[in-house]
Motif scaffolding. Structure first.
Motif, PDB file in Angstrom:
ATOM      1  N   ARG A  19       8.913  16.150 -13.865  1.00  0.00           N
ATOM      2  CA  ARG A  19      10.077  15.495 -13.285  1.00  0.00           C
ATOM      3  C   ARG A  19       9.659  14.272 -12.472  1.00  0.00           C
ATOM      4  N   ARG A  20       8.700  13.542 -12.963  1.00  0.00           N
ATOM      5  CA  ARG A  20       8.207  12.424 -12.168  1.00  0.00           C
ATOM      6  C   ARG A  20       9.237  11.310 -12.040  1.00  0.00           C
ATOM      7  N   TRP A  21      10.121  11.159 -13.012  1.00  0.00           N
ATOM      8  CA  TRP A  21      11.106  10.085 -12.925  1.00  0.00           C
ATOM      9  C   TRP A  21      12.063  10.314 -11.749  1.00  0.00           C
ATOM     10  N   ILE A  22      12.333  11.588 -11.436  1.00  0.00           N
ATOM     11  CA  ILE A  22      13.170  11.876 -10.266  1.00  0.00           C
ATOM     12  C   ILE A  22      12.438  11.452  -8.996  1.00  0.00           C
ATOM     13  N   GLY A  23      11.152  11.718  -8.935  1.00  0.00           N
ATOM     14  CA  GLY A  23      10.370  11.303  -7.781  1.00  0.00           C
ATOM     15  C   GLY A  23      10.317   9.789  -7.645  1.00  0.00           C
ATOM     16  N   TYR A  24      10.127   9.080  -8.784  1.00  0.00           N
ATOM     17  CA  TYR A  24      10.117   7.623  -8.747  1.00  0.00           C
ATOM     18  C   TYR A  24      11.439   7.079  -8.210  1.00  0.00           C
ATOM     19  N   LEU A  25      12.538   7.628  -8.700  1.00  0.00           N
ATOM     20  CA  LEU A  25      13.851   7.161  -8.263  1.00  0.00           C
ATOM     21  C   LEU A  25      14.062   7.448  -6.779  1.00  0.00           C
ATOM     22  N   THR A  26      13.677   8.637  -6.339  1.00  0.00           N
ATOM     23  CA  THR A  26      13.839   8.986  -4.921  1.00  0.00           C
ATOM     24  C   THR A  26      13.010   8.086  -4.021  1.00  0.00           C
ATOM     25  N   VAL A  27      11.761   7.871  -4.392  1.00  0.00           N
ATOM     26  CA  VAL A  27      10.893   7.017  -3.589  1.00  0.00           C
ATOM     27  C   VAL A  27      11.418   5.591  -3.557  1.00  0.00           C
ATOM     28  N   THR A  28      11.910   5.103  -4.695  1.00  0.00           N
ATOM     29  CA  THR A  28      12.445   3.745  -4.745  1.00  0.00           C
ATOM     30  C   THR A  28      13.629   3.578  -3.801  1.00  0.00           C
ATOM     31  N   VAL A  29      14.545   4.540  -3.821  1.00  0.00           N
ATOM     32  CA  VAL A  29      15.720   4.464  -2.940  1.00  0.00           C
ATOM     33  C   VAL A  29      15.298   4.510  -1.467  1.00  0.00           C
ATOM     34  N   ILE A  30      14.376   5.421  -1.137  1.00  0.00           N
ATOM     35  CA  ILE A  30      13.930   5.543   0.253  1.00  0.00           C
ATOM     36  C   ILE A  30      13.255   4.256   0.718  1.00  0.00           C
ATOM     37  N   LEU A  31      12.409   3.682  -0.122  1.00  0.00           N
ATOM     38  CA  LEU A  31      11.709   2.468   0.269  1.00  0.00           C
ATOM     39  C   LEU A  31      12.668   1.282   0.388  1.00  0.00           C
ATOM     40  N   LEU A  82       0.829  -1.208   0.000  1.00  0.00           N
ATOM     41  CA  LEU A  82       0.000   0.000   0.000  1.00  0.00           C
ATOM     42  C   LEU A  82       0.865   1.260   0.000  1.00  0.00           C
ATOM     43  N   LEU A  83       1.983   1.207   0.726  1.00  0.00           N
ATOM     44  CA  LEU A  83       2.868   2.366   0.771  1.00  0.00           C
ATOM     45  C   LEU A  83       3.511   2.620  -0.586  1.00  0.00           C
ATOM     46  N   ALA A  84       3.948   1.562  -1.271  1.00  0.00           N
ATOM     47  CA  ALA A  84       4.568   1.721  -2.587  1.00  0.00           C
ATOM     48  C   ALA A  84       3.567   2.233  -3.612  1.00  0.00           C
ATOM     49  N   VAL A  85       2.354   1.698  -3.596  1.00  0.00           N
ATOM     50  CA  VAL A  85       1.324   2.126  -4.547  1.00  0.00           C
ATOM     51  C   VAL A  85       0.932   3.578  -4.285  1.00  0.00           C
ATOM     52  N   GLY A  86       0.686   3.906  -3.024  1.00  0.00           N
ATOM     53  CA  GLY A  86       0.289   5.274  -2.700  1.00  0.00           C
ATOM     54  C   GLY A  86       1.370   6.286  -3.008  1.00  0.00           C
ATOM     55  N   LEU A 133       2.648  -2.639  12.299  1.00  0.00           N
ATOM     56  CA  LEU A 133       1.327  -2.019  12.322  1.00  0.00           C
ATOM     57  C   LEU A 133       1.405  -0.554  11.914  1.00  0.00           C
ATOM     58  N   ALA A 134       2.469   0.130  12.336  1.00  0.00           N
ATOM     59  CA  ALA A 134       2.640   1.532  11.948  1.00  0.00           C
ATOM     60  C   ALA A 134       2.823   1.663  10.444  1.00  0.00           C
ATOM     61  N   VAL A 135       3.599   0.745   9.840  1.00  0.00           N
ATOM     62  CA  VAL A 135       3.784   0.774   8.382  1.00  0.00           C
ATOM     63  C   VAL A 135       2.469   0.505   7.671  1.00  0.00           C
ATOM     64  N   LEU A 136       1.673  -0.430   8.186  1.00  0.00           N
ATOM     65  CA  LEU A 136       0.384  -0.719   7.573  1.00  0.00           C
ATOM     66  C   LEU A 136      -0.552   0.485   7.642  1.00  0.00           C
ATOM     67  N   ALA A 137      -0.612   1.140   8.803  1.00  0.00           N
ATOM     68  CA  ALA A 137      -1.469   2.322   8.937  1.00  0.00           C
ATOM     69  C   ALA A 137      -0.987   3.449   8.022  1.00  0.00           C
ATOM     70  N   LEU A 138       0.341   3.630   7.940  1.00  0.00           N
ATOM     71  CA  LEU A 138       0.879   4.657   7.051  1.00  0.00           C
ATOM     72  C   LEU A 138       0.583   4.338   5.594  1.00  0.00           C
ATOM     73  N   GLY A 139       0.777   3.089   5.202  1.00  0.00           N
ATOM     74  CA  GLY A 139       0.491   2.698   3.829  1.00  0.00           C
ATOM     75  C   GLY A 139      -0.970   2.875   3.472  1.00  0.00           C
ATOM     76  N   ALA A 140      -1.867   2.509   4.403  1.00  0.00           N
ATOM     77  CA  ALA A 140      -3.298   2.688   4.145  1.00  0.00           C
ATOM     78  C   ALA A 140      -3.649   4.160   4.014  1.00  0.00           C
ATOM     79  N   GLY A 141      -3.059   4.992   4.875  1.00  0.00           N
ATOM     80  CA  GLY A 141      -3.334   6.424   4.792  1.00  0.00           C
ATOM     81  C   GLY A 141      -2.827   7.038   3.504  1.00  0.00           C
ATOM     82  N   VAL A 142      -1.623   6.661   3.071  1.00  0.00           N
ATOM     83  CA  VAL A 142      -1.072   7.187   1.818  1.00  0.00           C
ATOM     84  C   VAL A 142      -1.910   6.721   0.631  1.00  0.00           C
ATOM     85  N   PHE A 143      -2.387   5.482   0.681  1.00  0.00           N
ATOM     86  CA  PHE A 143      -3.228   4.968  -0.408  1.00  0.00           C
ATOM     87  C   PHE A 143      -4.525   5.752  -0.523  1.00  0.00           C
TER      88      PHE A 143
END
Length: 260
Positions: free
Chosen positions: A23-35, A8-12, A115-125
């Motif tokens: 510049r969405r490719w920069i955002g994709y790359l940044t999010v990928t590295v962070i995740l 859910l976090l990756a999709v959101g 549980l915190a990751v699940l709640a965060l992922g659900a909220g971002v989604f």
């Protein structure tokens, strides 16, 4: 549980990033590295790689610029997989390096990292991804759209002006309405779903019912002018029900994970 949260976090996150088209490719790359870093320090690198693959498939199946080729069924599949991951796998006993220093308390007790990751992922989604699901549901049912169905306005003839006023107006910049281009639905929808999730988890059912009823009251004047077609009413009901189901589903997923 961690698998559902990471998916859910990756999709959101992917849907939030692709709003920045130039510049969405920069955002994709940044999010990928962070995740990937998050997956490494939480001893969930393989689930994170799987979540990134799911996010990539989601971006392809649920485009934002055109109609979704598979409708809202990718969201149904994602929901089924998320529920299955929570029910079958549950919470982990160890969460890697971050689990050793993780400490999050709430009025209901300690909150585990998974549980915190699940709640965060659900909220971002619920922020942008759920908007795409609602749009796919409206497109799949061929529901009337207020912006797309309206005919283009016919330009009005210029009003006669005097010579002195015309000379002054030619050099003056046009005054732009600050409300022009405001997309209220893109803001109201996420806020509504977040409130539905929070109020459901807090068991504040009377407040939740009052909020949902208030939305119907606010929209009643517009729906009452619908006429015989029922297009506006159908648009409101389909969009609202799908949005509420997503918010309630996210709350149920977090509640089940917290009590499992």
């Amino acid at each position: 549980m961690i698998i559902a949260g990471l998916m859910l976090l990756a999709v959101g996150a992917a849907d939030l990033v692709r709003q920045f088209a130039p510049r969405r490719w920069i955002g994709y790359l940044t999010v990928t590295v962070i995740l990937l870093i998050l997956g490494s320090v939480s001893d969930a690198l393989l689930p994170m790689i799987a979540a990134l693959i799911v996010g990539t498939l989601w971006v392809w199946c649920m485009p934002s610029e055109r109609q979704a080729p598979l409708g809202f069924w990718p969201a149904v599949l994602l929901g089924v997989v998320s529920v299955g991951a929570v029910v079958w796998f549950g919470a982990r006993t160890e969460a890697g390096l971050i689990g050793e220093v993780w400490a999050l308390r709430s009025p209901f007790g300690d909150v585990p990292f998974d549980l915190a990751v699940l709640a965060l992922g659900a909220g971002v989604f619920l922020l942008e991804s759920a908007n795409l699901v609602v749009r796919a549901a409206l497109d799949g049912e061929h529901t009337w759209r207020p912006l797309e169905s309206a005919a283009a306005p016919v330009p009005e003839a210029p009003a006669p002006v005097t010579e002195g006023v015309a000379a002054a107006d030619q050099g003056a910049p046009a005054v732009r309405d600050p409300r022009a281009g405001f997309k209220g639905g893109r803001l109201i929808g996420p806020l509504e779903r977040i409130l539905v999730m929070i109020l459901t988890l807090a068991a504040a059912y009377p407040i939740l019912a009052a909020m949902l009823a208030a939305k119907g009251i606010v929209r009643f004047p517009e729906i009452s002018r619908d006429g015989e077609t029922g297009a506006r009413a159908e648009y409101f009901l389909v969009g609202s029900l799908v949005s509420w189901v997503i918010g309630l589903g996210a709350a149920f997923l977090v509640w089940w994970a917290a009590h499992s």
